[in-house]
Design a protein around this motif. Structure first.
Motif, PDB file in Angstrom:
ATOM      1  N   VAL A 206       0.819  -1.145  -0.040  1.00  0.00           N
ATOM      2  CA  VAL A 206      -0.047   0.084  -0.275  1.00  0.00           C
ATOM      3  C   VAL A 206       0.818   1.075   0.006  1.00  0.00           C
ATOM      4  CG1 VAL A 206      -2.137  -1.056   1.055  1.00  0.00           C
ATOM      5  CG2 VAL A 206      -0.234   0.013   2.586  1.00  0.00           C
ATOM      6  N   ILE A 207       0.357   2.316  -0.639  1.00  0.00           N
ATOM      7  CA  ILE A 207       0.926   3.575  -0.622  1.00  0.00           C
ATOM      8  C   ILE A 207       0.142   4.676   0.282  1.00  0.00           C
ATOM      9  CG2 ILE A 207       1.926   5.668  -1.961  1.00  0.00           C
ATOM     10  CD1 ILE A 207       1.936   3.511  -4.469  1.00  0.00           C
ATOM     11  N   GLY A 208       0.652   5.073   1.365  1.00  0.00           N
ATOM     12  CA  GLY A 208      -0.220   6.031   2.330  1.00  0.00           C
ATOM     13  C   GLY A 208       0.431   7.497   1.822  1.00  0.00           C
ATOM     14  N   ASN A 209      -0.637   8.087   2.051  1.00  0.00           N
ATOM     15  CA  ASN A 209      -0.269   9.779   1.692  1.00  0.00           C
ATOM     16  C   ASN A 209       0.683  10.403   2.525  1.00  0.00           C
ATOM     17  OD1 ASN A 209      -0.549  12.252   0.869  1.00  0.00           O
ATOM     18  ND2 ASN A 209      -2.816  12.457   1.173  1.00  0.00           N
ATOM     19  N   SER A 210       1.789  10.604   1.963  1.00  0.00           N
ATOM     20  CA  SER A 210       3.036  11.091   3.078  1.00  0.00           C
ATOM     21  C   SER A 210       2.462  12.332   3.745  1.00  0.00           C
ATOM     22  CB  SER A 210       4.062  11.418   2.152  1.00  0.00           C
ATOM     23  OG  SER A 210       3.805  12.335   1.193  1.00  0.00           O
ATOM     24  N   GLU A 211       1.535  13.098   3.286  1.00  0.00           N
ATOM     25  CA  GLU A 211       0.776  14.343   3.960  1.00  0.00           C
ATOM     26  C   GLU A 211      -0.146  14.065   5.168  1.00  0.00           C
ATOM     27  OE1 GLU A 211       1.261  15.894  -0.421  1.00  0.00           O
ATOM     28  OE2 GLU A 211       0.363  14.149   0.235  1.00  0.00           O
ATOM     29  N   ASN A 212      -0.411  12.738   5.120  1.00  0.00           N
ATOM     30  CA  ASN A 212      -1.147  12.045   6.392  1.00  0.00           C
ATOM     31  C   ASN A 212      -1.318  10.654   6.322  1.00  0.00           C
ATOM     32  OD1 ASN A 212      -2.991  12.171   8.477  1.00  0.00           O
ATOM     33  ND2 ASN A 212      -4.578  11.967   7.094  1.00  0.00           N
ATOM     34  N   PRO A 213      -0.094  10.160   6.569  1.00  0.00           N
ATOM     35  CA  PRO A 213       0.147   8.664   6.371  1.00  0.00           C
ATOM     36  C   PRO A 213      -0.605   7.695   7.285  1.00  0.00           C
ATOM     37  CG  PRO A 213       2.181   9.569   7.551  1.00  0.00           C
ATOM     38  CD  PRO A 213       1.185  10.655   7.335  1.00  0.00           C
ATOM     39  N   GLU A 214      -1.125   8.017   8.609  1.00  0.00           N
ATOM     40  CA  GLU A 214      -1.682   7.243   9.293  1.00  0.00           C
ATOM     41  C   GLU A 214      -1.248   5.786   9.322  1.00  0.00           C
ATOM     42  OE1 GLU A 214      -4.318   7.748  11.444  1.00  0.00           O
ATOM     43  OE2 GLU A 214      -4.744   9.744  10.936  1.00  0.00           O
ATOM     44  N   PRO A 215      -0.079   5.526   9.869  1.00  0.00           N
ATOM     45  CA  PRO A 215       0.786   4.229   9.746  1.00  0.00           C
ATOM     46  C   PRO A 215      -0.169   3.051  10.279  1.00  0.00           C
ATOM     47  CG  PRO A 215       2.081   5.945  10.769  1.00  0.00           C
ATOM     48  CD  PRO A 215       0.629   6.507  10.578  1.00  0.00           C
ATOM     49  N   PHE A 217      -3.357   2.573  10.222  1.00  0.00           N
ATOM     50  CA  PHE A 217      -4.301   2.244   9.396  1.00  0.00           C
ATOM     51  C   PHE A 217      -3.607   1.323   8.096  1.00  0.00           C
ATOM     52  CE2 PHE A 217      -6.056   3.819   5.173  1.00  0.00           C
ATOM     53  CZ  PHE A 217      -7.193   3.245   5.381  1.00  0.00           C
ATOM     54  N   GLN A 218      -2.530   1.768   7.605  1.00  0.00           N
ATOM     55  CA  GLN A 218      -1.907   1.219   6.642  1.00  0.00           C
ATOM     56  C   GLN A 218      -1.522  -0.297   6.950  1.00  0.00           C
ATOM     57  OE1 GLN A 218      -2.139   3.037   3.911  1.00  0.00           O
ATOM     58  NE2 GLN A 218      -2.524   5.028   4.560  1.00  0.00           N
ATOM     59  N   ARG A 219      -1.105  -0.364   8.025  1.00  0.00           N
ATOM     60  CA  ARG A 219      -0.632  -1.582   8.683  1.00  0.00           C
ATOM     61  C   ARG A 219      -1.805  -2.710   8.825  1.00  0.00           C
ATOM     62  NH1 ARG A 219       2.842   1.454  12.285  1.00  0.00           N
ATOM     63  NH2 ARG A 219       1.363   1.082  13.802  1.00  0.00           N
ATOM     64  N   ALA A 220      -3.031  -2.052   9.177  1.00  0.00           N
ATOM     65  CA  ALA A 220      -4.095  -3.083   9.308  1.00  0.00           C
ATOM     66  C   ALA A 220      -4.535  -3.469   8.026  1.00  0.00           C
ATOM     67  CB  ALA A 220      -5.099  -1.954   9.873  1.00  0.00           C
ATOM     68  N   LEU A 221      -4.308  -2.772   6.833  1.00  0.00           N
ATOM     69  CA  LEU A 221      -4.713  -3.542   5.348  1.00  0.00           C
ATOM     70  C   LEU A 221      -3.575  -4.519   5.174  1.00  0.00           C
ATOM     71  CD1 LEU A 221      -6.258  -0.681   5.556  1.00  0.00           C
ATOM     72  CD2 LEU A 221      -5.704  -0.510   2.946  1.00  0.00           C
ATOM     73  N   ILE A 222      -2.362  -4.514   5.664  1.00  0.00           N
ATOM     74  CA  ILE A 222      -1.382  -5.443   5.358  1.00  0.00           C
ATOM     75  C   ILE A 222      -2.038  -6.526   6.076  1.00  0.00           C
ATOM     76  CG2 ILE A 222       1.023  -6.015   5.530  1.00  0.00           C
ATOM     77  CD1 ILE A 222       0.468  -4.044   3.052  1.00  0.00           C
ATOM     78  N   ALA A 223      -2.225  -6.247   7.273  1.00  0.00           N
ATOM     79  CA  ALA A 223      -2.554  -7.668   8.080  1.00  0.00           C
ATOM     80  C   ALA A 223      -3.767  -8.419   7.688  1.00  0.00           C
ATOM     81  CB  ALA A 223      -2.866  -7.275   9.637  1.00  0.00           C
ATOM     82  N   ALA A 224      -4.482  -7.724   7.077  1.00  0.00           N
ATOM     83  CA  ALA A 224      -5.852  -8.301   6.371  1.00  0.00           C
ATOM     84  C   ALA A 224      -5.357  -9.028   5.145  1.00  0.00           C
ATOM     85  CB  ALA A 224      -6.746  -7.453   6.226  1.00  0.00           C
ATOM     86  N   PHE A 264      -7.032  13.133  -3.463  1.00  0.00           N
ATOM     87  CA  PHE A 264      -7.805  14.446  -3.682  1.00  0.00           C
ATOM     88  C   PHE A 264      -9.040  14.660  -2.715  1.00  0.00           C
ATOM     89  CE2 PHE A 264     -11.186  11.523  -5.713  1.00  0.00           C
ATOM     90  CZ  PHE A 264     -12.215  12.469  -5.380  1.00  0.00           C
ATOM     91  N   THR A 265      -9.329  13.954  -1.751  1.00  0.00           N
ATOM     92  CA  THR A 265     -10.348  14.256  -1.030  1.00  0.00           C
ATOM     93  C   THR A 265      -9.681  14.496   0.590  1.00  0.00           C
ATOM     94  OG1 THR A 265     -10.606  11.927   0.250  1.00  0.00           O
ATOM     95  CG2 THR A 265     -11.606  12.318  -1.835  1.00  0.00           C
ATOM     96  N   ASP A 266     -10.506  14.879   1.434  1.00  0.00           N
ATOM     97  CA  ASP A 266      -9.809  15.124   2.641  1.00  0.00           C
ATOM     98  C   ASP A 266     -10.036  13.996   3.748  1.00  0.00           C
ATOM     99  OD1 ASP A 266      -8.962  17.669   2.092  1.00  0.00           O
ATOM    100  OD2 ASP A 266     -10.988  18.757   2.248  1.00  0.00           O
ATOM    101  N   ALA A 267     -10.266  12.808   3.352  1.00  0.00           N
ATOM    102  CA  ALA A 267     -10.663  11.562   4.155  1.00  0.00           C
ATOM    103  C   ALA A 267      -9.358  11.455   5.055  1.00  0.00           C
ATOM    104  CB  ALA A 267     -10.487  10.346   3.125  1.00  0.00           C
ATOM    105  N   ARG A 268      -9.676  11.385   6.246  1.00  0.00           N
ATOM    106  CA  ARG A 268      -8.407  10.923   7.072  1.00  0.00           C
ATOM    107  C   ARG A 268      -7.569   9.916   6.867  1.00  0.00           C
ATOM    108  NH1 ARG A 268      -9.520   9.838  13.583  1.00  0.00           N
ATOM    109  NH2 ARG A 268      -7.238   9.127  13.854  1.00  0.00           N
ATOM    110  N   PHE A 269      -8.453   8.831   6.754  1.00  0.00           N
ATOM    111  CA  PHE A 269      -7.922   7.365   6.252  1.00  0.00           C
ATOM    112  C   PHE A 269      -7.915   7.010   4.826  1.00  0.00           C
ATOM    113  CE2 PHE A 269      -9.492   7.057  10.606  1.00  0.00           C
ATOM    114  CZ  PHE A 269      -8.569   6.659  11.286  1.00  0.00           C
ATOM    115  N   ALA A 297     -10.820  -4.093   5.675  1.00  0.00           N
ATOM    116  CA  ALA A 297      -9.825  -3.676   6.627  1.00  0.00           C
ATOM    117  C   ALA A 297      -9.894  -2.252   6.905  1.00  0.00           C
ATOM    118  CB  ALA A 297      -8.465  -4.141   6.455  1.00  0.00           C
ATOM    119  N   ALA A 298      -9.765  -1.515   5.709  1.00  0.00           N
ATOM    120  CA  ALA A 298      -9.960   0.074   5.863  1.00  0.00           C
ATOM    121  C   ALA A 298     -11.068   0.526   6.618  1.00  0.00           C
ATOM    122  CB  ALA A 298      -9.903   0.463   4.608  1.00  0.00           C
ATOM    123  N   LEU A 299     -12.236  -0.126   6.136  1.00  0.00           N
ATOM    124  CA  LEU A 299     -13.490   0.463   6.656  1.00  0.00           C
ATOM    125  C   LEU A 299     -13.690   0.116   8.169  1.00  0.00           C
ATOM    126  CD1 LEU A 299     -16.041  -0.371   3.915  1.00  0.00           C
ATOM    127  CD2 LEU A 299     -15.040   1.568   4.308  1.00  0.00           C
TER     128      LEU A 299
END
Length: 306
Positions: A206-215, A217-224, A264-269, A297-299
């Motif tokens: 996964v590629i997280g947004n470096s401007e708001n990476p939420e680490p 959250f990203q790890r949860a997707l990998i775990a799933a 392009f959105t302001d989504a936190r995750f 996993a994201a939801l």
């Protein structure tokens, strides 16, 4: 640049003009049907979810209505999530993973989170198994002001007009061998620059947004996803596609500033998923399932940590 590494359109060192773009477009042939694969699949969902047309692409003689699925029980009091697929039309599991999520899992989130799912943002590219639109534009660099790719513009206008506060945005992609042997050479030729070969990772990341990476959250997707298919390993320099590995299967990218869809959105995750469909260790079904697992996993993570 040696001729062996140069794309067969254009002159080395010179960016393409209209003639070269037209020559490139003439090489693209329809190989599958957006209507049969995507529109018909949405129609089969029946009354389980609301289908809306948010735009239309007109590339004569072809015309593509753009469709999205929306929770039929939309509740303004609930958080909302945007799922996008097919921003790069050739990345098949992005499209079919989004459709599979709608078919198998979307109902599980009724009454918990509002869903907006645009399964095939770039239908011309989907039909031709192509990264770009007919004007040789990369839609996943066009989600920012001033860009002219209508695939991105239609989606951005629709989301802006709705005015939803998005908690989650998952953009479903693939990294394929064709990136190295077709699309990267085409990009270098189009822009009149040298081709710098890139290593294609074998596995999901996964590629997280470096401007708001939420680490987390990203790890949860990998775990799933690692329960379904293998996770990409870093190259000898500790990178995936040129970006430093942050944790297993996770890198950061400047999504918003480069015009990527996930920014392009302001989504936190927010995240961009990347499946490797050319691996001998996976199948098309597993790639689709991995995309579904990533979305769920994201939801789930967002709902638990909002």
């Amino acid at each position: 640049m040696s001729s062996a590494h140069f794309y067969p359109i254009g002159t080395p060192g010179q960016p393409w003009g209209d003639v070269e773009r037209a020559a490139w477009r003439a090489r693209q042939q329809r190989q599958r049907s957006y209507h049969d694969d995507v529109v018909a699949a949405l129609e089969r969902l029946g009354d389980r979810i609301e289908i809306v047309q948010y735009g239309q692409l007109d590339y004569p003689p072809d015309h593509y209505p753009l469709f999205a699925a929306i929770s039929s029980d939309w509740d303004p009091a609930l958080p909302s999530a945007l799922i996008t697929g097919g921003v790069h039309g050739y990345e098949t599991s992005g499209v079919h993973g989004a459709l599979l999520f709608l078919e198998q899992k979307a109902a599980d989130y009724a009454g918990r989170i509002n869903l907006l799912v645009a399964p095939c943002v770039s239908p011309w590219g989907y039909e031709r198994i192509q990264r770009w639109n007919p004007d040789a534009q990369d839609t996943n660099r066009a989600f920012r002001p001033g860009e002219t790719a209508e695939e991105a513009g239609a989606l951005m206008r629709w989301i802006a007009a709705r005015g939803d506060t998005l908690l989650v945005h998952v953009d479903l992609h693939e990294t394929t061998d064709s990136d190295a042997n077709e699309f990267d050479p085409a990009l270098a030729a189009r822009d009149g620059r040298l081709l710098v070969p890139e290593t294609i990772p074998d596995g999901f990341y996964v590629i997280g947004n470096s401007e708001n990476p939420e680490p987390a959250f990203q790890r949860a997707l990998i775990a799933a996803v690692e329960k379904i298919t293998h996770i990409a390993q870093a190259d000898a320099d500790g990178n995936l596609v040129g970006m430093p590995l942050q944790s297993p299967g996770v890198v950061w990218g400047a999504s918003r500033s480069i015009g990527a869809c996930a920014g392009f959105t302001d989504a936190r995750f927010a995240t961009t998923t990347e499946v490797y469909p050319d691996s001998p260790l996976t199948t098309p079904a597993q790639c689709n399932d991995a995309q579904v697992a990533a979305v769920c996993a994201a939801l789930d993570f967002a709902l638990a940590h909002r």
